[in-house]
Design a protein around this motif. Sequence first.
Motif, mmCIF file in Angstrom:
data_model
loop_
_atom_site.group_PDB
_atom_site.id
_atom_site.type_symbol
_atom_site.label_atom_id
_atom_site.label_comp_id
_atom_site.label_asym_id
_atom_site.label_seq_id
_atom_site.Cartn_x
_atom_site.Cartn_y
_atom_site.Cartn_z
ATOM 1 N N SER A 110 0.829 -1.201 0.000
ATOM 2 C CA SER A 110 0.000 0.000 0.000
ATOM 3 C C SER A 110 0.865 1.254 0.000
ATOM 4 O O SER A 110 0.573 2.232 -0.706
ATOM 5 C CB SER A 110 -0.918 -0.003 1.227
ATOM 6 N N SER A 125 2.355 1.782 -3.464
ATOM 7 C CA SER A 125 1.318 2.227 -4.401
ATOM 8 C C SER A 125 0.997 3.693 -4.213
ATOM 9 O O SER A 125 0.868 4.455 -5.187
ATOM 10 C CB SER A 125 0.058 1.381 -4.208
ATOM 11 N N ARG A 142 3.953 5.915 -5.435
ATOM 12 C CA ARG A 142 4.050 5.984 -6.891
ATOM 13 C C ARG A 142 2.923 6.812 -7.500
ATOM 14 O O ARG A 142 3.068 7.361 -8.583
ATOM 15 C CB ARG A 142 4.046 4.576 -7.468
#
Length: 215
Positions: free
Chosen positions: A178, A181, A184
């Motif tokens: 998580s 993610s 990014r």
Amino acid sequence: MVLLGPSVNSIRQLLALCEGYAAQRGLRYNATKSELVVFKARKYNREAVPEITLGGVPLKVVDRVKYLGHMLTSDLSDDPDLERERRAMAVRGNMIARRFARCSNEVKLTLFKAYCQTFYTCSLWVKFTQRAYNAIRVQYNYILRMLLRLARHCSASRMFAEARTDDFFAVRRKRVGSLLSRMRGSSNGLLRALAERLDSPLTRYWVEVAIGRAK
């Protein structure tokens, strides 16, 4: 408020800017409530740290400080933060076991997932000893055994499979995945650059944890 700098001189300059800003608005920093941490490199040999003052008062040099709930240490060890989370989880687990002892296993599992799977900032754990890591994992397993009233030496993998809930490793993989993610997809270019640099040891470690190749 936290100031980060690569040298003593850079911290002094940042503090001077802060003091000037505060003085223009009739404010003053409280040096007695401020602390200084020197993050030491692997081959750091200097024993004495040059004095850094705030409002003419020398700042106290400490080995660790809590920032946003996470323990930061001068040697960059995550052991104190693992111990902080282990203790907090033990308190929450005992509270659930005491107050909801007569509830069904379904209710206990719901409470377990809500209060014992948070592992606050666990995605930042990178440098730790096996002893500290095993201690929090064993604590996590013990709490679920206690809630479900299972034998102390029952199989942990079977316990989590039958309860249909994540074990310690699965929870941490999800937290790290998580974090990657979100970094990014962040609008902050520095965070995106850090998450996308596969030549970075930190990013490589996160990827390995997320895919189950590292602890």
